[in-house]
Design a protein around this motif. Structure first.
Motif, mmCIF file in Angstrom:
data_model
loop_
_atom_site.group_PDB
_atom_site.id
_atom_site.type_symbol
_atom_site.label_atom_id
_atom_site.label_comp_id
_atom_site.label_asym_id
_atom_site.label_seq_id
_atom_site.Cartn_x
_atom_site.Cartn_y
_atom_site.Cartn_z
ATOM 1 N N LEU A 111 0.833 -1.200 0.000
ATOM 2 C CA LEU A 111 0.000 0.000 0.000
ATOM 3 C C LEU A 111 0.869 1.252 0.000
ATOM 4 N N GLN A 112 1.945 1.182 0.755
ATOM 5 C CA GLN A 112 2.828 2.343 0.788
ATOM 6 C C GLN A 112 3.486 2.561 -0.564
ATOM 7 N N THR A 113 3.793 1.458 -1.253
ATOM 8 C CA THR A 113 4.376 1.577 -2.588
ATOM 9 C C THR A 113 3.387 2.219 -3.553
ATOM 10 N N VAL A 114 2.128 1.781 -3.471
ATOM 11 C CA VAL A 114 1.097 2.353 -4.341
ATOM 12 C C VAL A 114 0.984 3.852 -4.078
ATOM 13 N N ALA A 115 0.960 4.227 -2.809
ATOM 14 C CA ALA A 115 0.842 5.646 -2.466
ATOM 15 C C ALA A 115 2.038 6.431 -3.011
ATOM 16 N N ALA A 116 3.229 5.854 -2.900
ATOM 17 C CA ALA A 116 4.428 6.545 -3.385
ATOM 18 C C ALA A 116 4.376 6.726 -4.900
ATOM 19 N N LEU A 117 3.892 5.699 -5.600
ATOM 20 C CA LEU A 117 3.785 5.792 -7.063
ATOM 21 C C LEU A 117 2.824 6.908 -7.461
ATOM 22 N N LEU A 118 1.686 6.939 -6.788
ATOM 23 C CA LEU A 118 0.692 7.965 -7.099
ATOM 24 C C LEU A 118 1.256 9.362 -6.823
ATOM 25 N N ARG A 119 2.005 9.467 -5.739
ATOM 26 C CA ARG A 119 2.584 10.765 -5.386
ATOM 27 C C ARG A 119 3.552 11.214 -6.473
ATOM 28 N N LEU A 120 4.360 10.279 -6.954
ATOM 29 C CA LEU A 120 5.294 10.587 -8.041
ATOM 30 C C LEU A 120 4.549 11.078 -9.273
ATOM 31 N N GLN A 121 3.463 10.350 -9.578
ATOM 32 C CA GLN A 121 2.694 10.683 -10.762
ATOM 33 C C GLN A 121 2.065 12.069 -10.616
ATOM 34 N N ALA A 122 1.589 12.380 -9.426
ATOM 35 C CA ALA A 122 0.946 13.676 -9.184
ATOM 36 C C ALA A 122 1.917 14.814 -9.479
ATOM 37 N N ARG A 123 3.186 14.606 -9.156
ATOM 38 C CA ARG A 123 4.183 15.662 -9.369
ATOM 39 C C ARG A 123 4.390 15.969 -10.845
ATOM 40 N N ARG A 124 4.114 14.978 -11.693
ATOM 41 C CA ARG A 124 4.359 15.187 -13.124
ATOM 42 C C ARG A 124 3.182 15.844 -13.826
ATOM 43 N N ILE A 125 2.076 15.970 -13.104
ATOM 44 C CA ILE A 125 0.899 16.537 -13.753
ATOM 45 C C ILE A 125 0.813 18.028 -13.456
ATOM 46 N N ASP A 126 0.661 18.844 -14.497
ATOM 47 C CA ASP A 126 0.597 20.296 -14.300
ATOM 48 C C ASP A 126 -0.820 20.759 -14.052
ATOM 49 N N GLU A 127 -1.731 20.079 -14.674
ATOM 50 C CA GLU A 127 -3.129 20.502 -14.572
ATOM 51 C C GLU A 127 -3.614 20.336 -13.130
ATOM 52 N N PRO A 128 -4.100 21.423 -12.476
ATOM 53 C CA PRO A 128 -4.403 21.391 -11.035
ATOM 54 C C PRO A 128 -5.440 20.337 -10.655
ATOM 55 N N ALA A 129 -6.499 20.197 -11.449
ATOM 56 C CA ALA A 129 -7.558 19.264 -11.083
ATOM 57 C C ALA A 129 -7.032 17.828 -11.049
#
Ligand SMILES: Nc1ncnc2c1ncn2[C@@H]1O[C@H](COP(=O)(O)OP(=O)(O)OP(=O)(O)O)[C@@H](O)[C@H]1O
Ligand SMILES: [Mg+2]
Length: 492
Positions: free
Chosen positions: A310-328
């Motif tokens: 679960l922690q790995t999944v959360a870390a992956l999502l966090r990484l992905q969030a950083r690459r997205i510029d669109e606020p929503a």
């Protein structure tokens, strides 16, 4: 029985290999003592060859002791115990005869206490005699039964093997947990692998495995493989060990019982005489082990891995969030991180609990911690206590609270002039549990309707409260400002 102290190393000049052989003998000689109904004492020559020192002693579990004294560490000078001297010199077992008894103990007044052995057995190793085992049986009256006679014959076979260097077996018997004891169960096989003698405990063990016929007279390999869980698929180890010709141990297991077999091939010179098979019913032991395993290490390990995943999944999502510029999109991913994090927190707390209940206050506090990460300047606090809750309530309730807290800090303060203050109130009244999440924010939008709208948060809250917890949830405005969400659950 283990050699005491460093007697072997300090008082003898035996080679390390010889000492290892003697230690292996001591590890396995319980079997000989039990079968012979005799005490055994191991005497080794002292380094200056002036006599013998006793380095180990074992009492039979099958009968009374003939040697109540602790002899370990005692010294006897050469000439004092002629049977030891003779066995050591000749390399042949020396049995006590009526005449020998008289000269050994009766002849000399005052030495009667140090009784001569019934038999002195030289311990041979690699062609040399390295010690002598003295065998003392307690005096007994009455005739021996057939089983006892069979035990004594087997003891004699093993003693011959000690004298010729073939016992202890190189593999050792006492490899697993406790040393083998005859009382657990014993079978004697002839050269063809047919059971000629079976002790009552051995018979009971095979009955427990489901044997309906007589054990004596049966072929042990055929019987054991037939009773094994996988008929047809012959267990090689069971077949080999039950055959008697190769030493070793194997486990016969089916739905009813688990029985271990250990075979000791008996040889005289090069000739195969048959085998002794030690039988032990370990059904209850294995069941206990299994129960313990499931409860402890396995479950813990699984929980640990789930949490890490679960922690790995959360870390992956966090990484992905950083690459997205669109606020929503970014906000959506941040929400996903929070949700996975909440599940991980609940999971971890639950996995540390012993029973069917978990301390919900602890879970709630950890969920509050997650919310604070989301909104750093928010003040979130818990009021009241829910105490211990059944684990099947804890998980959904924690998820619900995580959603409500997140909404409170996110939606209540659009202008961010006020500092967000959020309280989580827990109250328990018998079976009734009330949870209240209140904020001091802007309040619900005028068109707010929990029944419609496509926010995921509200869907999660409604589904879990009504379906999983069979409770009720309502949103209401709060005076002077803000929103209050109340959840009512009746615990089973
Ligand atoms: N405490 C609150 N104060 C003000 N408005 C709220 C509050 N809780 C919910 N709302 C309103 O209800 C709407 C629906 O909430 P919901 O949690 O379902 O969706 P969301 O928070 O917008 O998105 P998400 O799916 O990420 O949770 C919110 O957009 C918000 O307008
Ligand atoms: Mg939300």
């Amino acid at each position: 029985m283990v050699e005491r102290g460093r007697l072997l190393a300090d008082r003898t000049d035996l080679r390390p290999r010889d000492r290892d052989h003697l230690r292996a003998l001591i590890a396995d000689w319980t079997l000989v003592a039990d079968l012979a109904f005799a005490d055994l004492v191991l005497w080794v020559p002292t380094w200056n060859q002036t006599g013998f020192t006793a380095v180990a002693q074992i009492r039979p579990a099958t009968g009374p002791t003939a040697v109540p004294d602790d002899l370990v560490g005692r010294f006897v000078a050469k000439g004092r115990r002629s049977e030891l001297d003779r066995a050591y010199a000749s390399g042949k077992p020396v049995r006590r005869t009526a005449v020998a008894t008289e000269t050994a103990s009766g002849g000399r007044p005052g030495t009667g206490k140090r009784k001569a052995a019934d038999e002195a057995i030289p311990v041979s190793f690699q062609g040399r005699v390295i010690g002598v085992v003295a065998r003392h049986a307690a005096a007994r009256d009455g005739r021996r039964g057939a089983l006892e006679e069979a035990y004594l014959r087997s003891a004699d076979d093993l003693i011959d093997m000690i004298a010729t260097g073939q016992f202890p077996l190189p593999e050792g018997l006492a490899t697993t947990d406790a040393p083998p004891r005859v009382g657990d169960g014993l079978i004697r096989l002839d050269q063809k692998g047919t059971v000629t003698v079976a002790s009552p405990n051995a018979i009971s063990a095979f009955h427990r495995l489901g044997l309906a016929a007589d054990l004596v007279g049966a072929n042990l390999t055929a019987t054991a493989t037939r009773l094994s869980r996988t008929p047809g698929l012959v267990d090689e180890a069971v077949a080999l060990v039950a055959g008697g010709r190769s030493p070793g141990s194997a486990q016969v297991e089916n739905d009813d019982a688990t029985v271990t077999l250990r075979s000791i091939p008996l040889r005289s010179g090069g000739e195969y005489l048959g085998a002794l098979v030690l039988v032990r019913d370990v059904t209850d032991l294995r069941r206990q082990e299994k129960a313990l395993l499931t409860k402890d290490s396995t479950i813990r390990e699984i929980h640990h891995r789930v949490k890490n995943n679960l922690q790995t999944v959360a870390a992956l999502l966090r990484l992905q969030a950083r690459r997205i510029d669109e606020p929503a999109g970014r906000a959506a991913l941040a929400e996903a991180v929070r949700r996975v994090g909440a599940i991980a927190v609940v999971h971890e707390t639950l996995s540390q609990q012993e029973g069917e209940e978990a301390d919900f206050d602890e879970v709630a506090d950890r969920v509050i911690g997650l919310t604070r990460e989301l909104a750093v300047d928010a003040r979130v606090e818990r009021v009241g206590s829910a105490g211990l809750l059944p684990t099947d309530v804890v998980t959904p309730l924690a998820m619900v609270i995580a959603e409500l807290l997140s909404n409170a800090v996110q939606h209540g303060f659009p202008d961010s002039t006020r500092k967000p203050r959020v309280s989580l109130q827990l109250a328990r009244n018998g079976r009734r549990l009330t949870v209240e999440v209140a904020d001091n924010g802007a309040g619900l939008p005028p068109d707010f309707d929990p029944g419609v709208g496509n926010g995921l948060g509200l869907k999660i809250v409604k589904t879990l409260v009504t379906e999983e917890l069979s409770g009720a949830v309502s949103w209401e405005p709060r005076r002077p400002a803000g929103t209050r969400v109340v959840i009512d659950v009746l615990l089973a």
